[in-house]
Write a protein that holds these residues in place. Structure first.
Motif, PDB file in Angstrom:
ATOM      1  N   UNK A   1       0.834  -1.204   0.000  1.00 16.31           N
ATOM      2  CA  UNK A   1       0.000   0.000   0.000  1.00 16.31           C
ATOM      3  C   UNK A   1       0.866   1.251   0.000  1.00 16.31           C
ATOM      4  N   UNK A   2       1.957   1.234   0.773  1.00 12.67           N
ATOM      5  CA  UNK A   2       2.867   2.386   0.807  1.00 12.67           C
ATOM      6  C   UNK A   2       3.461   2.668  -0.570  1.00 12.67           C
ATOM      7  N   UNK A   3       3.741   1.611  -1.331  1.00 10.03           N
ATOM      8  CA  UNK A   3       4.257   1.833  -2.683  1.00 10.03           C
ATOM      9  C   UNK A   3       3.244   2.593  -3.526  1.00 10.03           C
ATOM     10  N   UNK A   4       1.984   2.164  -3.494  1.00  6.42           N
ATOM     11  CA  UNK A   4       0.958   2.829  -4.287  1.00  6.42           C
ATOM     12  C   UNK A   4       0.732   4.257  -3.799  1.00  6.42           C
ATOM     13  N   UNK A   5       0.767   4.450  -2.505  1.00  6.42           N
ATOM     14  CA  UNK A   5       0.632   5.781  -1.912  1.00  6.42           C
ATOM     15  C   UNK A   5       1.728   6.709  -2.433  1.00  6.42           C
ATOM     16  N   UNK A   6       2.946   6.205  -2.490  1.00  8.97           N
ATOM     17  CA  UNK A   6       4.080   7.009  -2.944  1.00  8.97           C
ATOM     18  C   UNK A   6       4.014   7.279  -4.443  1.00  8.97           C
ATOM     19  N   UNK A   7       3.523   6.319  -5.217  1.00 11.85           N
ATOM     20  CA  UNK A   7       3.345   6.534  -6.648  1.00 11.85           C
ATOM     21  C   UNK A   7       2.364   7.669  -6.909  1.00 11.85           C
ATOM     22  N   UNK A   8       1.295   7.691  -6.117  1.00  9.20           N
ATOM     23  CA  UNK A   8       0.231   8.662  -6.351  1.00  9.20           C
ATOM     24  C   UNK A   8       0.575  10.041  -5.819  1.00  9.20           C
TER      25      UNK A   8
END
Length: 586
Positions: A113-120
């Motif tokens: 989830x942190x990866x997707x959060x950082x992408x966005x």
């Protein structure tokens, strides 16, 4: 410009095929009911939140930045509302301790989830990321009263956390810090000093901001052994849990930064602020490093997230942008993805991203095992692997993350340099990941000077043995032969370099001059290991998945792993040429 697309398909492949997520969770008490279907449903919903709510705010937040007026911090338009929605949806407590209102889900889900959060929206992601690190430090080291008073609202995200270490004259060397803590006599302390570079130091979300502050007691000795850790809230908390009067904490200014403009990075003044000691007096760094180690893994994931978003947008652009002739000279113009150099840039990023995501999942599984496995030896083994890989994830992911962002920007040509396309923001934002939470040079020194000698070298040798065993298994899969062979050769170079560094440990210039090259060699070999695992599992899958994974693995074997030849050669030259120029001649 196409919107960010959360990589749920690749995540599903990794959880289902590569890591047998269901079986792993079954072996960990408390996680038995967390299966792949449930995990993917959570991540799909999280991906939608990131793509639909947070990414649309990314560029506008970068353009507007944060403001400080009359001592009040304002975040860019829409950020406060998005954060309150984030908390209301339960994302703040995803992996939080159920004792304090968290959902208690595995670290694997949190990291993905942190990866997707950082992408966005990387700037936004720092608010919950830092809060979670502060929660870990308090949970591991604070008194029962402090835990009960602060952790429920911090776990949910209603109150946020900040880490106050750095001072103008005390950066990496915290022994130089001068912030003081005077005991009041009722168990609390008065904090006096100024800290710089404090991410999430203040905001306009409402609630409270909990600062973890390093300071010295009056009788503290010089050096790091004299440092203690204190909890100092923006608002004092009443006995009934409600917010009381404002503490003597203020924002002196906002840092003017290269990137992450949507994140309020503050100069914080503690002018007699009330605080409470966390852990034992004089052992503040021990408590703070609980937070620091969590944040270092988070920072590596931030860079992975930026790399994913940048590479996605570059690939989409390359498929649509028409320029030049086809390789046979007949067709013109053609999509630039047909040009070999453009393909090489895209493949360099993609082959890093998918291997890094796999390694992050493997590391997260070790974290879950260290916390929950019923066998104490397995917990100890897993904990050792997490310690070994923490500087690698932080250092290598951020190095390769910046390289991927720059290559993705390059794919756009002149448009990549223009703000409206968003690529230059990725480059600016990801650059900080190589610097904060300990620069990558510090990470590399941690790896060679602290992690390699652990257990007299047995820890790293155990890790290498694990890789060897798994490469033996992948070598019998026809599709994996090429990547397996290349990784075995890289591992041999890594082993030789490791022995040389350990043998030269008495000379600090050996480790110092070798550190960053060694970390990259370590990371490339680990990525090769992940590619061998992935291709061995893709061999019997549908043609598109198999073709894609095999092609990416072959590119990594042919174009990325050969870097290990040069790295070993450089390491073999030793420290002489690094140290021979007199400092006055620089």
């Amino acid at each position: 410009m196409p919107a960010y697309n959360p990589p749920i398909g690749d995540i599903a492949f990794l959880l289902t095929e590569v890591f047998d997520f269901d079986a792993v969770m079954q072996s960990l008490p408390g996680h038995e009911e967390v299966d792949t279907e449930f995990a993917l449903s959570i991540l799909e919903e999280g991906g939608r939140f990131c793509a639909r709510v947070l990414e649309p705010l990314n560029r506008s937040a970068d353009e507007q930045g944060c403001k400080l007026e009359n001592g009040v911090v304002s975040t860019p338009e829409g950020i406060a509302e998005a954060y309150r929605s984030f908390v209301a949806a339960g994302w703040g407590g995803l992996s939080g301790d159920v004792e304090f209102g968290g959902q208690g889900l595995p670290r694997v889900l949190q990291i993905l989830f942190d990866e997707m959060l950082s992408s966005a929206n990387m700037s936004f992601g720092l608010f919950p990321g830092l809060t979670r690190g502060a929660v870990e430090a308090i949970a591991h080291h604070a008194s029962k009263d402090l835990k009960e008073k602060y952790l429920p609202n911090m776990t949910s995200g209603e109150w946020t956390g900040a880490m106050a270490l750095t001072e103008a004259s005390a950066g990496t060397d915290l022994s130089l810090l001068s912030t003081r803590a005077e005991p009041i006599g009722d168990g609390s302390y008065r904090l006096q000093g100024t800290k710089i570079f404090i991410s999430s130091g203040d905001h306009d979300f409402g609630g409270n901001v909990i600062h973890l502050v390093l300071a010295r007691l009056p009788d503290a000795p010089k050096g790091i052994k004299g440092i203690s850790l204190f909890l100092a809230p923006k608002f004092l908390v009443n006995d009934d849990g409600s917010l009381g009067e404002r503490n003597s904490i203020s924002v002196g200014s906002l840092e003017h930064k290269m990137g992450i403009h949507g994140q309020p990075t503050c100069v914080m003044n503690y002018d007699g602020a009330t605080g409470w000691v966390v852990g034992e007096p004089g052992r503040g760094l021990n408590a703070m490093f609980t937070m620091m180690n969590a944040e270092r893994l988070f920072v590596g994931i931030q860079a992975l997230g930026i790399a994913e978003a940048a590479n996605q947008k570059a690939a989409n652009y390359a498929r649509e942008r028409l320029q030049g002739r086809s390789l046979d000279g007949i067709q013109t113009p053609v999509p630039i993805i047909e040009h070999p150099d453009v393909r090489k840039m895209l493949l360099s990023g993609r082959s890093f991203i998918e291997a890094a995501r796999a390694l992050s999942i493997w590391t997260a599984i070790q974290m879950d095992s260290a916390a929950r496995h019923p066998d104490p030896k397995m917990r100890e083994r897993a904990d050792g692997f997490v310690a070994l890989l923490t500087p690698v994830v932080k250092g290598a992911f951020t190095d390769f993350g910046l390289e991927t962002a720059v290559l993705s920007q390059q794919v756009f040509g002149g448009h990549g340099y223009i703000r409206e396309w968003g690529m230059e923001q990725f480059v600016r934002d990801v650059r900080i990941t190589q610097i904060y939470e300990g620069t990558n040079g510090v990470q590399a020194m941690d790896l060679v000077s602290r992690k390699l000698p652990m257990e007299d070298g047995a820890l790293v040798l155990r890790f290498f043995e694990l890789i060897k065993q798994e490469l033996q298994a992948t070598s019998v899969v026809p599709a994996s032969e090429r990547i397996t062979k290349a990784t075995e050769e890289a591992l041999s170079r890594l082993e030789r370099s490791t022995r040389a560094i350990l043998a030269g440990s008495a000379d600090p210039t050996v480790a110092g001059s070798a550190a960053t090259d060694y970390l990259r060699l370590f990371a490339l070999t680990s990525f090769g290991w992940m590619w061998a695992k992935m291709v061995s599992k893709a061999d019997n899958m549908d043609a598109p998945i198999k073709c894609r994974k095999v092609a990416l693995a072959n590119f990594f074997a042919d174009r990325m792993l050969p870097q290990t030849l040069a790295l070993e050669s450089a390491l073999n030259r030793g420290p002489r040429s690094v140290m021979e120029l007199d400092s006055a001649l620089f």
